[in-house]
Every structure is written in structure tokens, then in C-alpha cells.
Design a protein around this motif. Structure first.
Motif, PDB file in Angstrom:
ATOM      1  N   PRO A  59      36.896  14.077 133.898  1.00  0.00           N
ATOM      2  CA  PRO A  59      36.533  12.651 133.920  1.00  0.00           C
ATOM      3  C   PRO A  59      36.280  12.163 132.493  1.00  0.00           C
ATOM      4  O   PRO A  59      35.890  12.945 131.612  1.00  0.00           O
ATOM      5  N   PRO A  60      36.508  10.881 132.216  1.00  0.00           N
ATOM      6  CA  PRO A  60      36.447  10.363 130.843  1.00  0.00           C
ATOM      7  C   PRO A  60      35.171  10.687 130.088  1.00  0.00           C
ATOM      8  O   PRO A  60      35.228  11.064 128.916  1.00  0.00           O
ATOM      9  N   GLU A  61      34.003  10.533 130.716  1.00  0.00           N
ATOM     10  CA  GLU A  61      32.747  10.769 129.996  1.00  0.00           C
ATOM     11  C   GLU A  61      32.671  12.197 129.488  1.00  0.00           C
ATOM     12  O   GLU A  61      32.208  12.459 128.371  1.00  0.00           O
ATOM     13  N   GLN A  62      33.130  13.153 130.296  1.00  0.00           N
ATOM     14  CA  GLN A  62      33.117  14.548 129.885  1.00  0.00           C
ATOM     15  C   GLN A  62      34.277  14.859 128.947  1.00  0.00           C
ATOM     16  O   GLN A  62      34.133  15.600 127.978  1.00  0.00           O
ATOM     17  N   ALA A  63      35.431  14.272 129.230  1.00  0.00           N
ATOM     18  CA  ALA A  63      36.609  14.521 128.396  1.00  0.00           C
ATOM     19  C   ALA A  63      36.423  13.998 126.979  1.00  0.00           C
ATOM     20  O   ALA A  63      37.042  14.506 126.038  1.00  0.00           O
TER      21      ALA A  63
ATOM     22  N   ARG B 121      34.247   5.505 137.522  1.00  0.00           N
ATOM     23  CA  ARG B 121      33.051   6.337 137.673  1.00  0.00           C
ATOM     24  C   ARG B 121      32.859   6.871 139.095  1.00  0.00           C
ATOM     25  O   ARG B 121      32.459   8.018 139.278  1.00  0.00           O
ATOM     26  N   PRO B 122      33.130   6.076 140.151  1.00  0.00           N
ATOM     27  CA  PRO B 122      33.000   6.631 141.511  1.00  0.00           C
ATOM     28  C   PRO B 122      33.909   7.838 141.754  1.00  0.00           C
ATOM     29  O   PRO B 122      33.577   8.716 142.555  1.00  0.00           O
ATOM     30  N   VAL B 123      35.051   7.879 141.081  1.00  0.00           N
ATOM     31  CA  VAL B 123      35.945   9.026 141.216  1.00  0.00           C
ATOM     32  C   VAL B 123      35.246  10.283 140.695  1.00  0.00           C
ATOM     33  O   VAL B 123      35.325  11.361 141.309  1.00  0.00           O
ATOM     34  N   SER B 124      34.540  10.150 139.576  1.00  0.00           N
ATOM     35  CA  SER B 124      33.776  11.278 139.034  1.00  0.00           C
ATOM     36  C   SER B 124      32.666  11.697 139.992  1.00  0.00           C
ATOM     37  O   SER B 124      32.442  12.893 140.222  1.00  0.00           O
TER      38      SER B 124
ATOM     39  N   LEU C  29      41.592  12.296 138.664  1.00  0.00           N
ATOM     40  CA  LEU C  29      42.584  11.592 139.480  1.00  0.00           C
ATOM     41  C   LEU C  29      42.892  10.166 139.037  1.00  0.00           C
ATOM     42  O   LEU C  29      43.936   9.627 139.405  1.00  0.00           O
ATOM     43  N   LEU C  30      42.021   9.524 138.274  1.00  0.00           N
ATOM     44  CA  LEU C  30      42.275   8.118 137.949  1.00  0.00           C
ATOM     45  C   LEU C  30      41.921   7.858 136.486  1.00  0.00           C
ATOM     46  O   LEU C  30      40.756   7.939 136.095  1.00  0.00           O
ATOM     47  N   HIS C  31      42.919   7.533 135.694  1.00  0.00           N
ATOM     48  CA  HIS C  31      42.733   7.288 134.267  1.00  0.00           C
ATOM     49  C   HIS C  31      43.032   5.826 133.925  1.00  0.00           C
ATOM     50  O   HIS C  31      43.913   5.203 134.507  1.00  0.00           O
TER      51      HIS C  31
END
Length: 467
Positions: free
Chosen positions: A221-225, A386-389, A408-410
Motif C-alpha cells: 500500500p502507498p503509505e508503506q511503499a 486507504r480502505p483497500v489497505s 490492488l489499487l494504485h
């Protein structure tokens, strides 16, 4: 001596190393200067490997860090990741986890051998009580006993290597060593605004495969990536303030940090990173893995001795947490169906966008998102992924997901008016075919590609800052 004609010429221009893609191999004196006057930056895996190492390797690593303590600096992002990962099974319980994994593999080997022999006995029509079947039974029994002895040996070694006292911070021997070593050597965190800006920049850079960190956006997920880029932003600032060359020590060996090793040519930092640090702070970037740091330190620091096995152990551990080159666990039809179903119950807008992206070949534009979600035109898309995370983490805790499936969603960034605004969202290529197999022709598969003409784009919607 130059003749008069030569002496009248203008000074020569660029040399062979005056190119952004050029690389001058560091000399021993370069590393010696870094050890004396540079900034030695530690990545998260350097600290976490102290838990994964055996006693000898841990002792040698700490001895090197102690001799370099005046030069050490740790970005705040590293500290954040250290505490986030410290209690995971792969870190604090590294030795017991690896022992259990090996024991499980041995159990599979035992069952596989038994199944293979049983099939052969059945295929050739052997009967119980025959001499050959008795010898087979004896062989399987001997194999089982040998595997049991192997398990006992592995478990015993695991217990000897296990680090006692890590359950409580005041008895944790690693923290006991690190606390005085890193006191006053931890960087400040980014402000909330700068952090959000950096996460968005990381996503934008990832779409262009600009190092560092773009590889993590393929499965996190973006925040972790964005962790690698957050570290990099903090390093850039500190290097500019100190105006000294940087030695980054990292076990992250992915291609978004390093140029690949080629034969006898050692790995080196990506040229984009070298150029960016030079342009931002006017200083030079060098990089070493933890194993290479031990080797260089022994060569250059008087009186320091490092066991060769410690270097070898760190080579085996190379990768640590963020840097580990693990094989991604792909989405399966079952896991993807379960994920989208759970997401749809709680966050139907995100589920619709994911399925619509599959119907549209892998992506949807911004206007489609507003139409599917029923959002008013003045609503921003900040935090849309964020809900995907959230659902991913919860299903991982329940064992539905492995935690290694690609995110799954970028967000897709870039527009004519403002390149930092979100223009849509995309899903991984592998998910497109699976989603088609699961949903095409039924709910919630769209009847069309849901494309909305540009004239119908909602105003004020593009500034998403999606995370």
C-alpha cells in the motif's frame, strides 16, 4: 611543454567522468574519509539484522558501529520502521521461525516420500508381507528416524541462537546496545504536511520508476511503499545541513537502489540517486551492504577484527525487511473474490472502481470514479485507496490473504494542468484477467466502460493526494 598555440587555447571542457551516468569506483581512501568525516546512514535492515544474527555476527556488527559512532546518523523513518517491524516473527523470533519452516519442509518431505512409495507399491501390485515390502517399510522407518534427528539438531541450534530477553524493552540486549550508541543520532520526523507531500511524491516518482522505492509500489500500500522515499527525503535534508559526503549502509538490494552487480563489477548506487544528492546538497553518495561495511571497517579501522563468518552471515541475511527479495504471492481467484466481496460490503465505491478498472483493461479515469462513487464535484479523492489497505490488513490477520499479494489499487498521477493531481486509478495486470473470470457478465460488472467525457469531469476533483 605546451607550445604557444596550445597555451593560447581556452581551458578544456568536460572530462570523461563529467556525466550524470558516469561512475568513479570508490577507493579505500574514499571510505576512510567517510569513516572520519562523512555521515554514515543506517537503514532499517542494519538494525533489525541484530535480532536475526547469531551472537558472533551481532557482536562484530556492534563493534563496527561503535567505532563509527561519531559518524552515525539514523533517519527518523528508519526508527519508525524499526519499531514497526521489531516484534514481527521474522525479526525478534527469526531463529525459531526459520527452524519451524525447516521442520515443516522436512515433514512435507516425509509425507511426499511415503506417498510416492505407496503409489509405486500400488502401481506394481505388491502385497503386504513380501520381502520387498518389508524392506521398503524398514527404509521408510529409517528415513523417518533420520528426519527426526535432523529436526532435533535444527531445534537445538535454534534455541542456542535465540536471543533471550527481547519480550521486554528493558531486558532486550539489542536495545541495551543501541540506546547509548544512537543517542542524539536520530533525525527529526517530517512535519505532517511534508510527510503527506512526500508520500504523494513517492507515488508520482513510482509511476516514472524514479528511484528509490518504486519497486515497493508493486506490492505494498502507498503509505508503506513510500518508506524508502521518506528515508531519502530525510537523508537529503540532513546531508545538505551537514555538507558532508554520505555513506548509506543498507541491506535493501533491489534495483531501485542499486545498479545490478555484473560479474566482477561490484554493485553501485543508482546514478539518479548520486545526481540528486549532488544537486541537492553538493556532496557525494556511496553505498555499502552491512557485510561490505564489516569488510571495509576491518581494512581501515586500526585494531578492529571481524570474523569472516560474520561477513558471510550478513550476506545470507541481505534483504532484511524492506530489502528482502521475496517472491510475491500472486492473487488467486478465491482470494480476489473474497477480498472484493468484503471490500464491497463496507466500501462499495472502491470495489466498483476495482471491477470497472478490470472491465476497462486495467484502469479508470478520474471522472469514472466520481460517477461510480456518486461523489459531488467538490469532493476530493484524498485517501481513496486507504480502505483497500484496511481490508487487506484485516483479511491478512484472518488468514484469508498472505500479506504478500500485490496492492490492488494504485493512483495514477499527472495532468496537463497539474502533474501532481490524480487522473485515475489502476490495478495490477494479473488482477485484470482474474476479475474478468470472476465477474464478467454478472454483478458488479459494468455494462460499459463507464467512461465519462472530459467535459463532464467534476470540477475541483483532481487534487486527490490519494494514499
Amino acid at each position: 611543454m605546451p607550445n604557444d598555440a596550445q597555451s593560447d587555447r581556452a581551458p578544456l571542457g568536460r572530462g570523461i567522468f563529467d556525466c550524470d551516468g558516469a561512475h568513479r569506483s570508490p577507493l579505500a581512501e574514499d571510505y576512510e574519509r567517510l569513516f572520519q568525516t562523512g555521515m554514515v546512514v543506517l537503514d532499517t535492515n542494519v538494525l533489525l539484522n541484530l535480532y536475526r544474527s547469531n551472537e558472533r555476527t551481532r557482536r562484530d556488527t556492534l563493534a563496527v558501529l561503535d567505532r563509527l559512532r561519531d559518524r552515525l546518523w539514523v533517519p527518523h523513518q528508519v526508527l519508525t520502521e524499526f519499531w514497526r517491524n521489531r516484534e514481527s516473527k521474522s525479526v525478534r523470533h527469526h531463529h525459531s521461525t526459520k527452524a519451524k519452516e525447516t521442520s515443516t519442509a522436512l515433514d512435507r518431505a516425509r509425507r511426499s516420500a511415503q506417498d510416492a512409495v505407496d503409489r509405486w507399491v500400488k502401481d506394481v501390485r505388491l502385497k503386504e508381507g513380501e520381502e520387498v515390502t518389508e524392506r521398503i517399510d524398514e527404509g521408510l522407518k529409517a528415513l523417518g528416524e533420520a528426519l527426526d534427528r535432523l529436526r532435533e539438531t535444527i531445534d537445538g541450534q535454534s534455541q542456542r541462537d535465540a536471543l533471550a530477553g527481547t519480550a521486554e524493552t528493558h531486558t532486550d540486549p539489542v536495545l541495551t546496545e543501541l540506546e547509548p550508541l544512537l543517542d542524539g543520532r536520530i533525525g527529526e520526523p517530517l512535519s505532517a504536511a511534508d510527510h503527506d507531500k512526500a508520500v504523494q511524491e513517492a507515488q508520482e516518482r513510482a509511476t516514472q520508476e524514479t528511484p528509490p522505492g518504486y519497486e515497493d509500489f508493486k506490492n505494498k500500500p502507498p503509505e508503506q511503499a513510500a518508506g524508502d522515499y521518506l528515508l531519502w527525503v530525510q537523508l537529503l535534508r540532513e546531508a545538505k545541513d551537514r555538507a558532508c559526503d554520505v555513506l548509506l549502509v543498507t541491506g535493501d538490494v533491489k534495483k531501485d537502489w542499486w545498479h545490478t552487480r555484473d560479474g566482477d563489477i561490484p554493485a553501485r548506487p543508482r546514478s539518479e540517486l548520486v545526481v540528486e544528492l549532488r544537486e541537492h546538497a553538493g556532496v557525494r553518495l556511496c553505498m555499502l551492504t552491512p557485510a561490505e561495511l564489516l569488510t571495509r571497517a576491518e581494512e581501515l579501522i586500526e585494531g578492529l577484527q571481524v570474523d569472516e563468518d560474520s561477513v558471510s552471515d550478513l550476506e545470507q541475511l541481505r534483504g532484511g525487511d524492506r530489502g528482502e527479495d521475496t517472491i510475491e504471492a500472486a492473487w488467486s481467484a478465491e482470494s480476489l473474490r473474497d477480498f472484493v466481496a468484503e471490500l464491497g460490503k463496507r466500501y462499495p465505491a472502491q470495489a466498483k472502481v476495482i471491477v470497472a478498472a478490470a472491465a476497462n483493461g486495467g484502469s479508470v479515469d478520474r471522472a469514472t470514479v466520481y460517477k461510480l462513487a456518486g461523489y459531488p464535484g467538490d469532493r476530493q479523492l484524498k485517501g481513496f485507496t486507504r480502505p483497500v489497505s484496511t481490508v487487506s490488513r484485516e483479511l491478512e490477520d484472518l488468514g484469508v490473504l498472505t500479506g504478500e499479494e500485490p496492492f490492488l489499487l494504485h493512483t495514477i498521477y499527472g495532468s496537463v494542468e497539474e502533474p501532481s493531481w490524480a487522473t485515475g486509478f489502476r490495478i495490477p495486470d494479473e488482477a485484470v484477467l482474474l476479475l474478468r473470470e470472476i465477474y464478467e457478465g454478472g454483478a458488479p460488472w459494468p455494462d460499459s466502460h463507464w467512461h465519462v467525457p472530459e467535459d463532464d469531469d467534476p470540477k475541483g476533483a483532481e487534487h486527490s493526494g490519494s494514499q
